[in-house]
Design a protein around this motif. Structure first.
Motif, PDB file in Angstrom:
ATOM      1  N   ARG A 202     -18.818  56.557  -9.167  1.00  0.00           N
ATOM      2  CA  ARG A 202     -20.139  56.270  -9.726  1.00  0.00           C
ATOM      3  C   ARG A 202     -21.008  57.515  -9.598  1.00  0.00           C
ATOM      4  N   LEU A 203     -22.110  57.513 -10.343  1.00  0.00           N
ATOM      5  CA  LEU A 203     -23.066  58.606 -10.239  1.00  0.00           C
ATOM      6  C   LEU A 203     -23.880  58.459  -8.953  1.00  0.00           C
ATOM      7  N   GLY A 204     -24.294  59.589  -8.401  1.00  0.00           N
ATOM      8  CA  GLY A 204     -25.132  59.591  -7.220  1.00  0.00           C
ATOM      9  C   GLY A 204     -25.971  60.848  -7.181  1.00  0.00           C
ATOM     10  N   THR A 205     -26.806  60.972  -6.179  1.00  0.00           N
ATOM     11  CA  THR A 205     -27.639  62.167  -6.013  1.00  0.00           C
ATOM     12  C   THR A 205     -27.444  62.733  -4.621  1.00  0.00           C
ATOM     13  N   ARG A 206     -27.479  64.043  -4.540  1.00  0.00           N
ATOM     14  CA  ARG A 206     -27.463  64.762  -3.275  1.00  0.00           C
ATOM     15  C   ARG A 206     -28.605  65.767  -3.333  1.00  0.00           C
ATOM     16  N   LEU A 207     -29.720  65.434  -2.674  1.00  0.00           N
ATOM     17  CA  LEU A 207     -30.939  66.234  -2.801  1.00  0.00           C
ATOM     18  C   LEU A 207     -31.285  66.360  -4.276  1.00  0.00           C
ATOM     19  N   GLN A 208     -31.347  67.618  -4.810  1.00  0.00           N
ATOM     20  CA  GLN A 208     -31.732  67.795  -6.210  1.00  0.00           C
ATOM     21  C   GLN A 208     -30.542  67.729  -7.154  1.00  0.00           C
ATOM     22  N   PHE A 209     -29.351  67.462  -6.626  1.00  0.00           N
ATOM     23  CA  PHE A 209     -28.144  67.515  -7.439  1.00  0.00           C
ATOM     24  C   PHE A 209     -27.759  66.125  -7.940  1.00  0.00           C
ATOM     25  N   LEU A 210     -27.417  66.061  -9.222  1.00  0.00           N
ATOM     26  CA  LEU A 210     -26.818  64.860  -9.788  1.00  0.00           C
ATOM     27  C   LEU A 210     -25.308  65.014  -9.668  1.00  0.00           C
ATOM     28  N   VAL A 211     -24.661  64.086  -9.008  1.00  0.00           N
ATOM     29  CA  VAL A 211     -23.236  64.236  -8.730  1.00  0.00           C
ATOM     30  C   VAL A 211     -22.488  62.964  -9.118  1.00  0.00           C
ATOM     31  N   MET A 212     -21.201  63.152  -9.364  1.00  0.00           N
ATOM     32  CA  MET A 212     -20.294  62.019  -9.456  1.00  0.00           C
ATOM     33  C   MET A 212     -19.639  61.895  -8.092  1.00  0.00           C
ATOM     34  N   GLN A 213     -19.600  60.689  -7.540  1.00  0.00           N
ATOM     35  CA  GLN A 213     -19.047  60.498  -6.207  1.00  0.00           C
ATOM     36  C   GLN A 213     -18.056  59.340  -6.225  1.00  0.00           C
ATOM     37  N   THR A 214     -17.096  59.434  -5.337  1.00  0.00           N
ATOM     38  CA  THR A 214     -16.054  58.415  -5.244  1.00  0.00           C
ATOM     39  C   THR A 214     -16.074  57.796  -3.858  1.00  0.00           C
ATOM     40  N   ASP A 215     -16.295  56.502  -3.805  1.00  0.00           N
ATOM     41  CA  ASP A 215     -16.270  55.771  -2.542  1.00  0.00           C
ATOM     42  C   ASP A 215     -14.820  55.440  -2.221  1.00  0.00           C
ATOM     43  N   ILE A 216     -14.273  56.087  -1.194  1.00  0.00           N
ATOM     44  CA  ILE A 216     -12.901  55.804  -0.777  1.00  0.00           C
ATOM     45  C   ILE A 216     -12.908  55.212   0.632  1.00  0.00           C
ATOM     46  N   LEU A 402     -31.410  61.362 -16.017  1.00  0.00           N
ATOM     47  CA  LEU A 402     -30.312  60.651 -15.370  1.00  0.00           C
ATOM     48  C   LEU A 402     -30.420  60.755 -13.854  1.00  0.00           C
ATOM     49  N   TRP A 403     -30.855  61.902 -13.352  1.00  0.00           N
ATOM     50  CA  TRP A 403     -31.058  62.061 -11.908  1.00  0.00           C
ATOM     51  C   TRP A 403     -32.119  61.084 -11.410  1.00  0.00           C
ATOM     52  N   LEU A 404     -33.232  60.994 -12.149  1.00  0.00           N
ATOM     53  CA  LEU A 404     -34.306  60.094 -11.737  1.00  0.00           C
ATOM     54  C   LEU A 404     -33.847  58.639 -11.734  1.00  0.00           C
ATOM     55  N   LEU A 405     -33.125  58.233 -12.787  1.00  0.00           N
ATOM     56  CA  LEU A 405     -32.656  56.851 -12.866  1.00  0.00           C
ATOM     57  C   LEU A 405     -31.647  56.543 -11.762  1.00  0.00           C
ATOM     58  N   THR A 406     -30.755  57.489 -11.492  1.00  0.00           N
ATOM     59  CA  THR A 406     -29.753  57.286 -10.440  1.00  0.00           C
ATOM     60  C   THR A 406     -30.420  57.200  -9.075  1.00  0.00           C
ATOM     61  N   ARG A 407     -31.390  58.073  -8.838  1.00  0.00           N
ATOM     62  CA  ARG A 407     -32.115  58.051  -7.565  1.00  0.00           C
ATOM     63  C   ARG A 407     -32.852  56.734  -7.383  1.00  0.00           C
ATOM     64  N   TRP A 408     -33.484  56.267  -8.439  1.00  0.00           N
ATOM     65  CA  TRP A 408     -34.216  54.997  -8.381  1.00  0.00           C
ATOM     66  C   TRP A 408     -33.261  53.838  -8.122  1.00  0.00           C
ATOM     67  N   ARG A 409     -32.094  53.847  -8.783  1.00  0.00           N
ATOM     68  CA  ARG A 409     -31.098  52.785  -8.566  1.00  0.00           C
ATOM     69  C   ARG A 409     -30.624  52.762  -7.131  1.00  0.00           C
ATOM     70  N   ASP A 410     -30.314  53.945  -6.554  1.00  0.00           N
ATOM     71  CA  ASP A 410     -29.823  54.008  -5.186  1.00  0.00           C
ATOM     72  C   ASP A 410     -30.875  53.562  -4.186  1.00  0.00           C
ATOM     73  N   ARG A 411     -32.130  53.967  -4.417  1.00  0.00           N
ATOM     74  CA  ARG A 411     -33.197  53.553  -3.510  1.00  0.00           C
ATOM     75  C   ARG A 411     -33.427  52.053  -3.583  1.00  0.00           C
ATOM     76  N   ARG A 412     -33.353  51.500  -4.793  1.00  0.00           N
ATOM     77  CA  ARG A 412     -33.598  50.065  -4.972  1.00  0.00           C
ATOM     78  C   ARG A 412     -32.493  49.235  -4.333  1.00  0.00           C
ATOM     79  N   SER A 413     -31.240  49.745  -4.416  1.00  0.00           N
ATOM     80  CA  SER A 413     -30.111  48.993  -3.870  1.00  0.00           C
ATOM     81  C   SER A 413     -29.832  49.342  -2.421  1.00  0.00           C
TER      82      SER A 413
END
Length: 418
Positions: A202-216, A402-413
């Motif tokens: 899924r998409l995620g954020t790392r500080l100012q970076f928009l990243v794709m991350q894999t939960d393993i 996309l960074w803003l939306l991803t950050r908002w989604r992660d904070r909300r969840s």
């Protein structure tokens, strides 16, 4: 959210009472010894916990059908200590490890769906073969030898400017970059799936970076060689692609379109690798570092210690300031304590440096480009100028949105975005 006049109750209140005679049915749990502790987890929900030997033994006894009292009695015989097994069962229930208490089923949340569910461990078991790292190493060595003999093949930033059309460079670079990011994360997913870990991209954020991350999550239960293979799979893929491009460059004539495109692709493959050194953003190398140091939660413990150190400095400057809460790292084993304190320095320095760079460079550049692109739209700028401006707005503006939306989604969840 409930109305003020609506009575509410907690999940704990819905659970049946745990008596000494109570027996529980556990879900399918996996267990692995890790030093003086045991990793116990449920792969379906990707929930894992580190337990002392007595806790792992209690899980085993409960799983064999012993009652709460019977488990406590067995542990008392084996260790000479008293254990509150009823409270322990409550903790296991909160973790989602208990399927039934007595005759009462325990409600179970649906597990998060894995990515590519059709991909089975048997399809990708070959990635765990010991010969694969040797092949990757041989390919990398061949590329290094070629570069030593032909240093002119080393790419520079000008190789990215392979076309006079900025929009074409921007769009093709973005497409190639994201394709490589997807392949990088797919490498993590494939290795994890070979081990039997579901994995989810899924998409995620790392500080100012928009990243794709894999939960393993669940890879913790695998042998160390498999864990490290999963963590390093993405970097190995980038290096393999870059090495292949170096070999292809050596076979093409300098100055041709094919050579320029290969050189640009080589830079795109190499550019993500320095980011992996930023372990304060929980990159792939962070998980290698966490595993090698034997830490359970290097980032979380490092952040807690950094906050403690900051509060201690602030309070020490106040007249009569209290010291506040104690050092959170003291509860850790000595080897973890040292690693956490060192990592907290890297965490603070790296985070400050990244945020400073954003404020001083990234934001001014992005704003300048976006404003210039907005002004370049419309009649009077020509078709080429309008196309270039539109490309900048779509790619650069799209990434930031996309960074803003991803950050908002992660904070909300309540996600753990960096």
């Amino acid at each position: 959210m409930t109305d003020a006049d609506t009575p509410t109750h907690t999940a704990a209140e819905d659970r049946p009472r745990i008596e000494p005679s109570t027996r529980v049915l556990l879900h399918d749990l996996a267990v692995r010894r890790d030093g003086d502790e045991w990793i116990v987890g449920r792969m379906a929900t990707r929930t894992f916990v580190a337990l002392p030997a007595a806790g792992a033994r209690a899980v085993e006894l409960l799983g064999r059908g012993l009652s709460v009292a019977g488990t406590a009695r067995m542990l008392r015989t084996e260790t000479g200590e008293e254990f509150e097994i009823a409270d322990f069962v409550g903790d296991l229930t909160a973790l989602g490890f208990v399927a039934r208490i007595g005759d009462h089923p325990v409600p179970d949340a649906a597990p998060p769906p894995p990515s590519l569910p059709w991909l089975r461990p048997r399809h990708v078991r070959f990635v765990l073969h010991p010969a694969l790292p040797v092949l990757v190493g041989a390919l990398l060595l061949a590329a290094v030898v070629v570069l030593i003999r032909r240093p002119d093949l080393l790419p520079g930033y000008r190789d990215l400017l392979w076309s006079p059309h900025g929009s074409l460079i921007l769009l093709s670079g973005a497409a190639a970059g994201w394709a490589l990011v997807l392949a990088h994360e797919l490498a993590h997913l494939v290795v994890a799936r070979a081990v039997g870990v579901p994995g989810r991209m899924r998409l995620g954020t790392r500080l100012q970076f928009l990243v794709m991350q894999t939960d393993i999550s669940g890879i913790e239960l695998a042998p160390r060689r498999h864990r490290l293979t999963a963590y390093l799979a993405g970097i190995a893929l980038n290096l393999s692609v870059a090495s292949s491009l170096v070999l292809a460059l050596a076979l093409t004539d300098t100055g041709t379109t094919a050579h320029r495109l290969l050189a640009a692709a080589l830079l795109v493959a190499l550019m993500p690798l320095p980011f992996q050194l930023m372990v304060f953003t929980r990159t792939d190398l962070y998980f290698v570092l966490q595993d090698v140091t034997g830490c359970r939660n290097l980032y979380g413990d490092g952040l807690a210690y950094a906050r403690y150190a900051f509060r201690r400095v602030v309070r020490s400057r106040r007249p009569g300031g209290a010291t506040g809460a104690g050092d959170p790292s003291t509860r850790l084993p000595p080897h973890e304590r040292r690693a956490v304190r060192l990592y907290s320095v890297v965490l603070v320095v790296g985070t400050v440096a990244c945020l400073t760079f954003v404020a001083a460079v990234t934001l001014p550049v992005d704003i300048t480009l976006l404003v210039g692109a907005a002004r370049g739209l419309g009649p009077g700028h020509g078709l080429a100028g309008t196309a270039d401006s539109a490309a900048v707005l779509v790619t650069l503006g799209g990434v930031n949105l996309l960074w803003l939306l991803t950050r908002w989604r992660d904070r909300r969840s309540g996600g753990s975005a960096g």
